[in-house]
Design an enzyme around this catalytic site. Structure first.
Site, mmCIF file in Angstrom:
data_model
loop_
_atom_site.group_PDB
_atom_site.id
_atom_site.type_symbol
_atom_site.label_atom_id
_atom_site.label_comp_id
_atom_site.label_asym_id
_atom_site.label_seq_id
_atom_site.Cartn_x
_atom_site.Cartn_y
_atom_site.Cartn_z
ATOM 1 N N ARG A 153 2.617 6.045 -3.171
ATOM 2 C CA ARG A 153 3.728 6.925 -3.540
ATOM 3 C C ARG A 153 3.995 6.880 -5.052
ATOM 4 N NH1 ARG A 153 4.057 5.919 1.661
ATOM 5 N NH2 ARG A 153 5.249 7.263 3.073
ATOM 6 N N ASP A 207 3.361 -0.511 11.495
ATOM 7 C CA ASP A 207 2.165 -1.184 11.007
ATOM 8 C C ASP A 207 2.190 -2.698 11.203
ATOM 9 O OD1 ASP A 207 0.788 1.078 10.294
ATOM 10 O OD2 ASP A 207 1.570 1.129 8.256
ATOM 11 N N LYS A 240 0.836 -1.201 0.000
ATOM 12 C CA LYS A 240 0.000 0.000 0.000
ATOM 13 C C LYS A 240 0.872 1.253 0.000
ATOM 14 C CE LYS A 240 -2.011 1.073 3.978
ATOM 15 N NZ LYS A 240 -1.776 2.416 4.522
ATOM 16 N N ASN A 290 3.285 6.638 18.559
ATOM 17 C CA ASN A 290 2.579 7.085 17.352
ATOM 18 C C ASN A 290 1.434 6.155 16.969
ATOM 19 O OD1 ASN A 290 4.548 5.163 16.660
ATOM 20 N ND2 ASN A 290 4.721 5.920 14.570
ATOM 21 N N SER A 293 3.789 12.247 13.294
ATOM 22 C CA SER A 293 3.757 11.430 12.087
ATOM 23 C C SER A 293 4.853 11.850 11.129
ATOM 24 C CB SER A 293 2.395 11.564 11.395
ATOM 25 O OG SER A 293 2.393 10.880 10.162
ATOM 26 N N SER A 294 5.430 10.870 10.435
ATOM 27 C CA SER A 294 6.402 11.169 9.378
ATOM 28 C C SER A 294 5.706 11.600 8.094
ATOM 29 C CB SER A 294 7.258 9.936 9.096
ATOM 30 O OG SER A 294 6.470 8.890 8.540
ATOM 31 N N ARG A 317 -4.412 3.002 18.715
ATOM 32 C CA ARG A 317 -4.071 1.583 18.577
ATOM 33 C C ARG A 317 -3.403 1.001 19.820
ATOM 34 N NH1 ARG A 317 -1.890 1.369 12.283
ATOM 35 N NH2 ARG A 317 -3.965 1.524 11.322
ATOM 36 N N ARG A 359 -8.551 12.844 13.532
ATOM 37 C CA ARG A 359 -7.090 12.913 13.581
ATOM 38 C C ARG A 359 -6.592 14.332 13.311
ATOM 39 N NH1 ARG A 359 -5.269 7.893 9.842
ATOM 40 N NH2 ARG A 359 -3.176 8.539 10.488
#
Length: 430
Positions: A26, A309, A21, A332, A164-165, A340, A120
């Site tokens: 990207r 993930d 994904k 994160n 977040s990156s 989560r 978010r």
């Protein structure tokens, strides 16, 4: 759709891993940002990647797709004057396109998932775009968000990496297209650095030059660059495969998953290393992970930041380890489709797991004999939670009912087909 997961002592079979994904979204984006025609082989089909397809088409890209590839004629810097974009529940797609939308006169990102993505925050990216001269209207950092751009200017940009990156990735996609050179300084800590490595890898393949410090905290981006039309091949997806591999680890199994490159830059490749640390019998060669599980696992300590993930799947395996496991540096996880840590552990406890949370840690006191189950649990609209809870359900004495399990389609629409093909007792209930 709900699912009922029943005790499943054995799994056996093989299949090819889903396409990544992260790489698909990207590659679709850099193809759209190129002037000319690019080809992406084996793109992922999921709600996230479909959101990127839909949005780049709205922005002016032309897409033609068959079974194995998608051909994209890009719009370069010349986006259509689109008024609204709908990214569904795809946070990364939203953040990448918030940056690209600054090339448009005015775009509003609508809020179609108020209980998930709509909750978010995106303040750090909003602040960074402001430094480029982009006006952003928003609901306390949340959707709906309107980007008023047209003429963003490069220069010195500071962005926080502590949540977040994806904010940094968004800026790395945009700044090469600006007339001026840019310098990006990352403030605080940078989460998920390995994913920035994936972004830089894709940008380099697209012909973009970026000078990055070794620690990914400083970047020099020459302006006036153009994305080149290229051919890309998407590799197999470790984050999605993590739950399948965890399921094989906690059962008596003979399972092979193909298309998982040994030298992948996906941080979630660490699922293989963690399962080996847990004494799961496995081999990984020629792109195939082969697990011959016996259901016996040792506890493990693991820094989860590089493999965000896959952590929930690792925790699912650790639920059945003989001892206490600790997954640290994972704060994160709290800023994803749901919290989560708190939300996931709440559901694990309902099933009978012995787990504890800290702000940035998950502690699992394993129960090798299995869990009681026999309850209905809430997956909080989160695809990773759904997959991880399915793994846990295989080792419950009584069936586990997972609510709203259709949200697994966000990243892995075939998840239940694949795990059932291995012999898992999973029933879908509309």
């Amino acid at each position: 759709m709900d699912v009922i997961v029943r005790p499943t002592p054995e799994l056996k079979g093989e299949f090819g891993a889903l396409s990544s994904k992260n790489y698909t979204t990207r590659y679709l984006l850099v193809a759209a940002l190129a002037e000319g025609t690019s080809t992406v082989y084996y793109p992922a089909h999921s709600e996230d990647s479909d959101a990127m397809r839909r949005c780049i088409a709205d922005l002016g890209a032309v897409l033609e797709e068959d079974e194995e590839k998608i051909v994209i004629t890009g719009f370069g810097r010349q986006t259509k004057d689109v008024k609204e974009l709908n990214v569904g529940n795809a946070g990364a797609v939203l953040r990448f396109l918030m940056a690209i939308a600054s090339l448009c006169p005015e775009v509003t990102f609508v809020n179609t998932y108020p209980d998930s993505l709509g909750k978010r925050p995106h303040d750090d990216l909003i602040d960074a775009l402001g430094q480029l001269g982009v006006e952003v209207r928003h609901n306390e950092g949340r959707l709906p968000i309107t980007i008023r751009g047209g003429a963003p200017k490069g220069g010195k940009i500071r962005v926080s990496g502590s949540v977040s990156s994806q904010y940094l990735s968004a800026l790395l996609f945009l700044t090469p297209l600006l007339a001026e050179d840019s310098e990006i300084e990352v403030l605080n800590d940078l989460k998920s650095k390995v994913v920035i490595g994936q972004t830089l890898e894709v940008l380099e393949q697209a012909g973009i030059v970026i000078h990055a410090s070794d620690d990914y905290m400083h970047f020099r981006v020459p302006g006036g660059q153009s994305y080149q039309a290229k051919t890309y091949t998407v590799q197999g997806d470790y984050p999605g495969s993590a739950a399948i591999l965890a399921a094989a680890a906690v059962t008596k199994s003979d399972v092979k998953v193909h298309r998982l490159a040994e030298r992948s830059k996906q941080g979630e490749r660490a699922i293989v290393d963690v399962l080996q640390m847990m004494d799961v019998p496995l081999t990984h060669q020629d792109g195939t992970v082969h697990i011959q599980g016996n259901g016996r696992l040792r506890p493990v300590e693991f820094d989860g930041d590089a493999a965000t993930d896959a952590v929930l799947a690792m925790v699912a395996a650790a639920v059945f380890a003989d001892g206490t496991s600790r997954f640290y540096n994972v704060e994160n996880l709290r800023y994803k489709e749901c919290d989560r840590i708190s939300d996931y552990l709440t559901e694990l406890k309902k099933a009978g797991a012995n787990v504890e949370e800290r702000q940035a840690e998950i502690i699992v006191h394993g129960r090798p004999s299995g869990l009681e189950g026999g309850v209905t649990i809430n997956a909080h609209y989160d695809h990773r939670v759904i997959m991880a809870l399915t793994v846990v359900g295989l080792r419950c004495r009584e069936p586990l009912v997972i609510k709203d399990a259709h949200h697994v389609a966000k990243s892995y629409p075939q998840f239940f087909d694949h795990i059932v093909s291995l012999g898992a007792s999973v029933e879908r209930v509309e």
